[in-house]
Design a protein around this motif. Structure first.
Motif, PDB file in Angstrom:
ATOM      1  N   HIS A  80      -6.978  -7.026  -5.903  1.00 22.28           N
ATOM      2  CA  HIS A  80      -7.251  -5.628  -6.220  1.00 22.28           C
ATOM      3  C   HIS A  80      -8.715  -5.368  -5.878  1.00 22.28           C
ATOM      4  CE1 HIS A  80      -3.477  -5.116  -8.517  1.00 22.28           C
ATOM      5  NE2 HIS A  80      -3.662  -6.394  -8.807  1.00 22.28           N
ATOM      6  N   HIS A  81      -8.956  -4.424  -4.994  1.00 18.98           N
ATOM      7  CA  HIS A  81     -10.319  -4.056  -4.606  1.00 18.98           C
ATOM      8  C   HIS A  81     -10.688  -2.763  -5.339  1.00 18.98           C
ATOM      9  CE1 HIS A  81     -10.648  -6.738  -0.942  1.00 18.98           C
ATOM     10  NE2 HIS A  81      -9.362  -6.835  -1.251  1.00 18.98           N
ATOM     11  N   PHE A  82     -11.605  -2.855  -6.306  1.00 15.64           N
ATOM     12  CA  PHE A  82     -12.025  -1.697  -7.092  1.00 15.64           C
ATOM     13  C   PHE A  82     -13.336  -1.156  -6.525  1.00 15.64           C
ATOM     14  CE2 PHE A  82      -9.547  -4.396  -9.911  1.00 15.64           C
ATOM     15  CZ  PHE A  82      -8.680  -3.498 -10.525  1.00 15.64           C
ATOM     16  N   VAL A  83     -13.321   0.094  -6.101  1.00 17.38           N
ATOM     17  CA  VAL A  83     -14.524   0.738  -5.560  1.00 17.38           C
ATOM     18  C   VAL A  83     -14.581   2.178  -6.060  1.00 17.38           C
ATOM     19  CG1 VAL A  83     -15.801   1.397  -3.482  1.00 17.38           C
ATOM     20  CG2 VAL A  83     -14.412  -0.683  -3.469  1.00 17.38           C
ATOM     21  N   ASP A  84     -15.694   2.527  -6.719  1.00 19.31           N
ATOM     22  CA  ASP A  84     -15.942   3.915  -7.144  1.00 19.31           C
ATOM     23  C   ASP A  84     -14.763   4.512  -7.915  1.00 19.31           C
ATOM     24  OD1 ASP A  84     -17.559   6.147  -7.408  1.00 19.31           O
ATOM     25  OD2 ASP A  84     -16.759   7.090  -5.596  1.00 19.31           O
ATOM     26  N   GLY A  85     -14.185   3.707  -8.821  1.00 19.38           N
ATOM     27  CA  GLY A  85     -13.138   4.220  -9.695  1.00 19.38           C
ATOM     28  C   GLY A  85     -11.734   4.178  -9.130  1.00 19.38           C
ATOM     29  N   LEU A  86     -11.572   3.616  -7.944  1.00 18.77           N
ATOM     30  CA  LEU A  86     -10.241   3.547  -7.334  1.00 18.77           C
ATOM     31  C   LEU A  86      -9.879   2.093  -7.034  1.00 18.77           C
ATOM     32  CD1 LEU A  86     -10.532   6.500  -4.796  1.00 18.77           C
ATOM     33  CD2 LEU A  86      -9.402   6.537  -7.026  1.00 18.77           C
ATOM     34  N   CYS A  87      -8.564   1.816  -6.952  1.00 17.39           N
ATOM     35  CA  CYS A  87      -8.095   0.458  -6.629  1.00 17.39           C
ATOM     36  C   CYS A  87      -7.263   0.484  -5.360  1.00 17.39           C
ATOM     37  CB  CYS A  87      -7.268  -0.127  -7.771  1.00 17.39           C
ATOM     38  SG  CYS A  87      -6.643  -1.793  -7.407  1.00 17.39           S
ATOM     39  N   SER A  88      -7.385  -0.571  -4.570  1.00 20.89           N
ATOM     40  CA  SER A  88      -6.675  -0.660  -3.293  1.00 20.89           C
ATOM     41  C   SER A  88      -5.158  -0.658  -3.459  1.00 20.89           C
ATOM     42  CB  SER A  88      -7.100  -1.929  -2.545  1.00 20.89           C
ATOM     43  OG  SER A  88      -6.781  -3.082  -3.310  1.00 20.89           O
ATOM     44  N   CYS A  89      -4.656  -1.013  -4.640  1.00 13.65           N
ATOM     45  CA  CYS A  89      -3.198  -1.074  -4.836  1.00 13.65           C
ATOM     46  C   CYS A  89      -2.583   0.305  -5.000  1.00 13.65           C
ATOM     47  CB  CYS A  89      -2.838  -1.949  -6.035  1.00 13.65           C
ATOM     48  SG  CYS A  89      -3.145  -1.178  -7.637  1.00 13.65           S
ATOM     49  N   GLY A  90      -3.424   1.337  -5.139  1.00 14.35           N
ATOM     50  CA  GLY A  90      -2.905   2.686  -5.322  1.00 14.35           C
ATOM     51  C   GLY A  90      -2.115   2.844  -6.595  1.00 14.35           C
ATOM     52  N   ASP A  91      -2.304   1.938  -7.541  1.00 15.87           N
ATOM     53  CA  ASP A  91      -1.650   1.937  -8.854  1.00 15.87           C
ATOM     54  C   ASP A  91      -0.142   1.692  -8.787  1.00 15.87           C
ATOM     55  OD1 ASP A  91      -4.113   2.370  -9.900  1.00 15.87           O
ATOM     56  OD2 ASP A  91      -3.829   4.505 -10.279  1.00 15.87           O
ATOM     57  N   TYR A  92       0.390   1.414  -7.566  1.00 14.92           N
ATOM     58  CA  TYR A  92       1.809   1.040  -7.485  1.00 14.92           C
ATOM     59  C   TYR A  92       2.050  -0.251  -8.247  1.00 14.92           C
ATOM     60  CZ  TYR A  92       6.214  -0.743  -5.785  1.00 14.92           C
ATOM     61  OH  TYR A  92       7.483  -1.254  -5.738  1.00 14.92           O
ATOM     62  N   HIS A 119      -3.511  -8.920  -0.398  1.00 15.06           N
ATOM     63  CA  HIS A 119      -4.335  -7.731  -0.627  1.00 15.06           C
ATOM     64  C   HIS A 119      -3.496  -6.463  -0.755  1.00 15.06           C
ATOM     65  CE1 HIS A 119      -8.460  -9.391  -0.079  1.00 15.06           C
ATOM     66  NE2 HIS A 119      -7.767 -10.371   0.481  1.00 15.06           N
ATOM     67  N   GLY A 120      -2.167  -6.624  -0.823  1.00  5.78           N
ATOM     68  CA  GLY A 120      -1.297  -5.478  -1.054  1.00  5.78           C
ATOM     69  C   GLY A 120      -1.160  -4.545   0.124  1.00  5.78           C
ATOM     70  N   LEU A 121      -1.381  -5.050   1.337  1.00  5.83           N
ATOM     71  CA  LEU A 121      -1.329  -4.215   2.537  1.00  5.83           C
ATOM     72  C   LEU A 121      -0.012  -4.450   3.272  1.00  5.83           C
ATOM     73  CD1 LEU A 121      -5.011  -4.842   3.669  1.00  5.83           C
ATOM     74  CD2 LEU A 121      -4.118  -2.864   2.426  1.00  5.83           C
ATOM     75  N   GLY A 122       1.065  -3.913   2.677  1.00  3.75           N
ATOM     76  CA  GLY A 122       2.399  -4.159   3.210  1.00  3.75           C
ATOM     77  C   GLY A 122       2.618  -3.629   4.604  1.00  3.75           C
ATOM     78  N   LYS A 123       2.095  -2.452   4.891  1.00  4.57           N
ATOM     79  CA  LYS A 123       2.288  -1.874   6.224  1.00  4.57           C
ATOM     80  C   LYS A 123       1.582  -2.699   7.292  1.00  4.57           C
ATOM     81  CE  LYS A 123       3.115   2.830   4.621  1.00  4.57           C
ATOM     82  NZ  LYS A 123       2.666   4.246   4.623  1.00  4.57           N
ATOM     83  N   GLU A 124       0.416  -3.227   6.943  1.00  3.63           N
ATOM     84  CA  GLU A 124      -0.297  -4.090   7.886  1.00  3.63           C
ATOM     85  C   GLU A 124       0.466  -5.381   8.131  1.00  3.63           C
ATOM     86  OE1 GLU A 124      -1.645  -2.312   5.640  1.00  3.63           O
ATOM     87  OE2 GLU A 124      -3.304  -1.205   6.534  1.00  3.63           O
ATOM     88  N   GLY A 139       4.440  -8.726   1.004  1.00  2.00           N
ATOM     89  CA  GLY A 139       3.763  -7.507   1.433  1.00  2.00           C
ATOM     90  C   GLY A 139       4.588  -6.271   1.142  1.00  2.00           C
ATOM     91  N   CYS A 140       5.883  -6.344   1.417  1.00  2.00           N
ATOM     92  CA  CYS A 140       6.780  -5.221   1.117  1.00  2.00           C
ATOM     93  C   CYS A 140       6.845  -4.972  -0.381  1.00  2.00           C
ATOM     94  CB  CYS A 140       8.175  -5.517   1.662  1.00  2.00           C
ATOM     95  SG  CYS A 140       8.285  -5.525   3.471  1.00  2.00           S
ATOM     96  N   SER A 141       6.874  -6.041  -1.165  1.00  2.84           N
ATOM     97  CA  SER A 141       6.971  -5.922  -2.622  1.00  2.84           C
ATOM     98  C   SER A 141       5.758  -5.224  -3.207  1.00  2.84           C
ATOM     99  CB  SER A 141       7.128  -7.314  -3.240  1.00  2.84           C
ATOM    100  OG  SER A 141       7.198  -7.243  -4.645  1.00  2.84           O
TER     101      SER A 141
END
Length: 696
Positions: A655-667, A397-402, A428-430
């Motif tokens: 990638h979680h898309f909600v209200d025009g945004l994605c959880s990946c932060g576009d990184y 889910h792209g949550l590297g810090k977690e 996760g770091c990647s």
């Protein structure tokens, strides 16, 4: 009156009394045996050692060790039979420590053990899992001259093999002057259980050559060795022996055959064995068949077998559930997975650490991160499997810090990381751009944690550097690797080259990936794009034709899907969407490029979900390649205009898309691996059925 008859006719005849006691022991008539014992005491007739030994044996066989021990302690004289009866009694009734203590007391009393005493105490050592104790008993057996006796030798060989000391097991076995089917079976079973499958099958062949009787236990062990070595043709020859000897109705032989055929993907043969004798089916039979269907991606058939298992009144076990849950995870079959979770709770398996770990993985792969965390939090003492499942979910889910946070918690709890842990940590770091942290973890694997990096860890580092745009470092890393990168490594490098426009490095990577995986559609796409940039149109047409020939699709709602797709395009354009046509380096106008982008697989899946799923329900899309830049942008707009949460699971992450945004932060754009692709080359699914909409 009965007492008088006993006094006159039986008390004087110890042989008759012994026979009566022995009969009571065999038919487990404990109360009658106690009555007889009481009458003997009331008659005032002193019990001789001969009768006492029979009473000891009777109490032990009936599980009344307290009575046996009281009688033993009051015996004025004990002989070898007395001691052996007590040792055997303790061993047969799972009182293994007491069996060993009694054996030691016998030695202190100066009594020399016989083969039966040795065999019982050796079995006790096996059950206690103590090879050291077994070796001490072996020394005494050598001293007493019993180590080569068939019965004792077989038990010693079995003891060493079950304790994992196969060298000593082989030595004992080879030194035995006579070997029977028991000793051969002990050795073959020992080899199989200790992972020495070649030796197990070699011993099996020797046994057959020497014309030793073969039993069902031996055949099961041999079949298990065939499965482990993937010697399926040899396994089929064993099947013919099973039929010849009439062991097909033996449950565990049938289970071994079902397992073997399932592992080969020959589900027709597995089903034939399964259907041979309905009366012999048990939970293992059903689970083996379910596992076979799961491994061959036939989840509907696997679920059908599970339903049949329940109809037959057979209770599933933890292996049944874990196999089905894993299948639901791989297929992102959320509805079936939640139903199975309910069954798991019903059967009180929700506290099982392994099943809980599989549930964590299943909910994560279905996009429900909160559910994964909730299941994990319910685990009382998480094992490394549970921690790895959660770390993998965070990484996907792209949550590297977690990932890093929970890795630190895992270490703090004293759980040792393994190779799987570091794959999740590096991924996760990647996915979060934590390059230096990822490199530090990679270099600390062996030094700090004793985990040797494997090809998958090196590939993660290639991906880490490539996503960050550090192509030169990635190339130098590839050249310094102790082995060639695997397909994932080249694919990651290829994607980075594609995004950064490095056609020279990209061409090399594409060619390497195509060499490793000729059927990899993504490699063909990017190679086509590279040829197009170099205006090598003949090569472009050749690659595209090959892809078109491999991909065709149809769907009964084809028209409605495309109508919805066109409607969505109008809506998102009004909201500000602009097609990213630069991602298609073909010689065509922007209108045609936009049309190609508009019909990518994930958008088709979303359109289908919107016309077939209840309003407000999250949409989950699964595909086997990474999402392209334009689709990523378009889905952000779609999530906004339709007011739905859209979860896209590609071959790399969520990638979680909600209200025009994605959880990946576009990184994620820095790690794009593949250009665009025909929708027909991917596997698509939502949490409702999309069967027939796409191929693999």
């Amino acid at each position: 009156m009965k007492l008088q008859i006993l006094s006159k006719h039986m008390i004087r005849d110890s042989t008759t009394l012994a026979h009566v006691i022995q009969t009571y022991a065999q038919i487990r008539q404990l109360n009658k045996g106690k009555q007889l014992h009481a009458q003997l005491i009331c008659a005032g007739h002193p019990l001789c050692t001969f009768l006492s030994n029979h009473l000891l044996s009777m109490y032990a066989k009936c599980g009344q060790l307290d009575y046996a021990l009281k009688l033993f302690d009051t015996m004025p004289q004990r002989n070898l039979v007395s001691w052996t009866a007590m040792i055997s009694g303790f061993s047969q009734n799972w009182e293994f420590s007491e069996a060993v203590k009694t054996f030691c007391r016998m030695r202190i009393a100066g009594e020399s053990p016989n083969q039966f005493a040795f065999s019982s105490v050796i079995r006790a050592a096996v059950s206690l899992g103590s090879a050291d104790l077994g070796k001490q008993i072996h020394c005494i057996a050598l001293k007493c001259g019993f180590s080569y006796e068939l019965f004792v030798g077989s038990n010693l060989a079995d003891m060493y093999s079950k304790c994992g000391v196969m060298v000593d097991a082989c030595t004992v076995f080879e030194e035995m002057p006579c070997k029977d089917e028991v000793s051969w079976t002990a050795m073959i079973d020992g080899y199989a259980k200790n992972g020495k499958y070649e030796e197990a099958l070699l011993s099996y062949k020797k046994m057959v050559y020497e014309d030793i009787d073969i039993d069902q236990h031996l055949l099961s062990s041999a079949l298990g060795a065939c499965v482990a070595l993937e010697y399926y043709s040899f396994g089929k020859s064993i099947h013919s022996i099973v039929v010849k000897l009439g062991f097909e109705s033996a449950t565990f032989v049938g289970n071994a055959l079902i397992d073997m055929y399932s592992k080969t993907g020959d589900m027709e043969s597995a089903l034939n064995v399964f259907c041979f004798d309905v009366e012999c089916r048990n939970v293992v039979s059903y689970t083996s068949l379910i596992d076979g269907y799961v491994e061959t991606d036939q989840i509907e058939k696997a679920l059908s077998v599970f339903v049949d298992l329940r109809r037959q009144g057979i209770e599933p076990n933890e292996f049944t559930f874990s196999s089905l849950i894993k299948a639901c995870a791989e297929q992102a079959a959320l509805e079936q997975g939640t139903q199975l979770h309910a069954q798991i709770v019903k059967f009180n398996f929700d506290r099982d650490p392994f099943i809980s770990s599989v549930l964590v993985d299943m909910y994560g792969k279905c996009g429900l991160l909160d559910h994964s965390i909730g299941v994990f939090d319910e685990i009382e003492n998480p094992t490394d499997i549970a921690w790895n499942s959660l770390l993998s979910v965070f990484a996907q889910h792209g949550l590297g810090k977690e990932v890093i946070n929970f890795f630190d918690r895992m270490i703090h709890r004293g759980v040792k990381p393994n190779a799987i842990t570091f794959v999740s940590l590096l991924n996760g770091c990647s996915h979060t751009g934590l390059v230096e942290e990822g490199l530090n973890y990679f270099h600390s694997m062996e030094k700090n944690y004793g985990v040797t990096p494997k090809s998958e860890h090196y590939s993660c580092v290639i991906d880490l550097l490539g996503r960050a745009g550090r192509l030169k470092e990635a190339e130098e890393f590839i050249n310094s690797m102790p082995f060639e990168p695997n397909a994932f490594g080249w694919c990651s490098f290829l994607g980075a080259c594609r995004i950064l426009g490095d056609k020279e490095r990209g061409k090399i990577a594409a060619e390497q990936l195509t060499r490793l995986e000729p059927e990899n559609s993504g490699a063909h796409v990017l190679l086509s794009n590279i040829y197009a940039k170099e205006r090598q149109w003949d090569d472009v047409r050749s690659v595209r034709k090959m892809m078109r020939d491999a991909n065709y699709w149809s769907h009964p709602q084809h028209t409605q899907i495309y109508e919805k797709l066109d409607s969505l395009l109008d809506q998102i354009k009004e909201a500000g969407y602009v097609p990213y046509t630069d991602s298609i380096p073909l010689d065509m106008d922007d209108t045609m490029k936009a049309k190609l982008l508009h019909r990518h697989s994930e958008r088709i899946a979303i359109a289908f979900a919107l016309i077939s799923m209840p309003i407000g329900k999250p949409i989950i899309v699964k595909k086997n390649i990474r999402v392209c830049v334009d689709c990523h942008s378009a889905i952000k707009f779609i999530s906004k205009v339709v007011g739905r949460k859209i979860i896209v699971r590609d071959n790399s992450r969520f990638h979680h898309f909600v209200d025009g945004l994605c959880s990946c932060g576009d990184y994620w754009f820095h790690g794009l691996a593949l250009g665009y692709m025909s929708p027909l080359a991917v596997s698509i699914c939502t949490n409702d059925e999309l069967e027939g909409l796409g191929g693999k």
